[in-house]
Each structure stands twice: as C-alpha cells, then as structure tokens.
Design an enzyme around this catalytic site. Structure first.
Site, PDB file in Angstrom:
ATOM      1  N   GLY A 207       6.589  -0.655   6.731  1.00  0.00           N
ATOM      2  CA  GLY A 207       7.462   0.414   6.256  1.00  0.00           C
ATOM      3  C   GLY A 207       7.717   1.505   7.286  1.00  0.00           C
TER       4      GLY A 207
ATOM      5  N   PHE B 175       3.810  -5.355   2.089  1.00  0.00           N
ATOM      6  CA  PHE B 175       4.340  -4.176   2.764  1.00  0.00           C
ATOM      7  C   PHE B 175       3.217  -3.167   3.006  1.00  0.00           C
ATOM      8  CE2 PHE B 175       7.365  -6.081  -0.086  1.00  0.00           C
ATOM      9  CZ  PHE B 175       8.531  -6.187   0.648  1.00  0.00           C
ATOM     10  N   CYS B 176       3.041  -2.767   4.255  1.00  0.00           N
ATOM     11  CA  CYS B 176       2.149  -1.659   4.578  1.00  0.00           C
ATOM     12  C   CYS B 176       2.822  -0.879   5.701  1.00  0.00           C
ATOM     13  CB  CYS B 176       0.732  -2.137   4.938  1.00  0.00           C
ATOM     14  SG  CYS B 176       0.521  -2.970   6.518  1.00  0.00           S
ATOM     15  N   GLY B 177       2.098  -0.033   6.405  1.00  0.00           N
ATOM     16  CA  GLY B 177       2.720   0.777   7.448  1.00  0.00           C
ATOM     17  C   GLY B 177       3.299  -0.046   8.581  1.00  0.00           C
TER      18      GLY B 177
ATOM     19  N   ASP C  93       0.862  -1.170   0.000  1.00  0.00           N
ATOM     20  CA  ASP C  93       0.000   0.000   0.000  1.00  0.00           C
ATOM     21  C   ASP C  93       0.909   1.233   0.000  1.00  0.00           C
ATOM     22  OD1 ASP C  93       0.928   0.339   2.628  1.00  0.00           O
ATOM     23  OD2 ASP C  93      -1.073   0.425   3.512  1.00  0.00           O
TER      24      ASP C  93
END
Length: 193
Positions: A120, A76-78, A20
């Site tokens: 991330g 992958f996201c926050g 995202d």
C-alpha cells in the site's frame, strides 16, 4: 477436495483477501473493484479494527489456501514483503510480491502462484486493481501456448516447490531428489511479456 468441501476457484470469481493497517486502503480499493466486477470476495479484515499485525494476516489468509477453501488470495501490507513472507510459511501457499501488472501476470502464468501480495505504500489504487485483474484472471501457461515446453518446464518448478522436503534435499547433497526435466524450446520471437 476433502469430504464435501469444494474449493472456491478464481475461474468462478472467488477470492479471499486480507490486509494489515498499512495495506488496508489499497485492499479496500481493490475489493470494491472486484465486487463491482462480479467477484465473490471473502475479506478476512473487513474493517480497520479487524486488521492484525502483517504476519498474522498472512498466516490467516494463507490458511484459506492450505485448507483448500480458496484457490487464490490477495494480501496487502505496507510493502507487500512481510505479509508475503508470513503467508509463504503456510503449507501449499505459493506467494508473490508484485509491483506491476507484468509481474502479477507472470506470477500467475509462469510461477503458478496462488497468493499475490501488494504494498500500500507503493501501489496506487488503479494499478492495484489492474494487478488483481491480471493475477486472478490467468493461470499457469496462459499466453505462452506457442512456447514449446513452457507449461511443462514451469509445472516442474511448481511441483518441486510444492513437494519440497528440505531434509531429503539436504540428505541428497543439496540437490533435488528425483528431478524431472522438460525441454524449454526457443522463446517465440513475437512474445511480449
């Protein structure tokens, strides 16, 4: 394998990835590392404009596992959490959220995970690259060959998760139906996780 479809395997250096907006920069760093090291990377979110909400990316990448297109995936996201939850809703996905090389390695070697999610907001590029290498470069039981019963014990866990039927579990008094057993021997003294 269905019909003429052949699953793309990690041992043959194939992986599918997606991010995202919050995980996009880390995904790009890991992707470039993998490509530089000979990996065939299918990126379902190749540009920032291609990113969608975290859960939709999790569903999309997870579908590549469910459809037996790819053996392993990276997300992958926050935080890694939301995208992991979404991917875990997809059949045949065994996802892990990892924040260290040790947990990435263990997700592959003990839990036989086929999807790893990273955050991330918390994972630096160098660490993300090392985590991807650990996860993609190992399979169930790797490094634990001297621990009697390790593979069998963890294979039962994987199989029971893969074939879990909640209604049958519920009807059986919230106990696994026809559980298998494996004796896990003593942990080898020289084992370093």
């Amino acid at each position: 394998m269905e019909g003429n479809k052949i699953m793309k395997l990690a041992k043959d250096r194939h992986v599918v990835i997606g991010a995202d907006f919050a995980g996009f920069a880390l995904k790009e760093a890991v992707k470039s590392h993998l490509v530089e090291n000979g990996w065939n990377v299918k990126d379902l979110t190749p540009t920032h404009d291609d990113t969608d909400m975290y859960h939709r990316v999790g569903f999309l990448v997870g579908s590549q596992i469910a459809e037996r297109e790819y053996e392993k995936a990276l997300l992958f996201c926050g935080s890694g959490m939301g995208i992991h939850v979404a991917a875990s809703k997809v059949p045949h996905v065994h996802s892990a959220v990892c924040e260290s090389v040790t947990t990435a390695l263990r997700a592959a070697t003990a839990n036989n995970c086929n999807v790893m999610a990273m955050g991330g907001f918390y994972i630096a590029p160098r660490l993300g690259r090392a985590m991807a290498d650990a996860f993609l470069g190992h399979s169930l039981g790797d490094g634990y060959e001297n621990w009697d019963g390790f593979y069998d014990y963890h294979r039962i866990g994987y199989d029971e998760c893969e074939n879990f039927d909640y209604e049958a579990y519920r009807a059986n008094g919230f106990r696994v139906v026809d559980p298998r057993e494996a004796e896990l021997g003593p942990e080898p003294r020289d084992l370093a996780f």
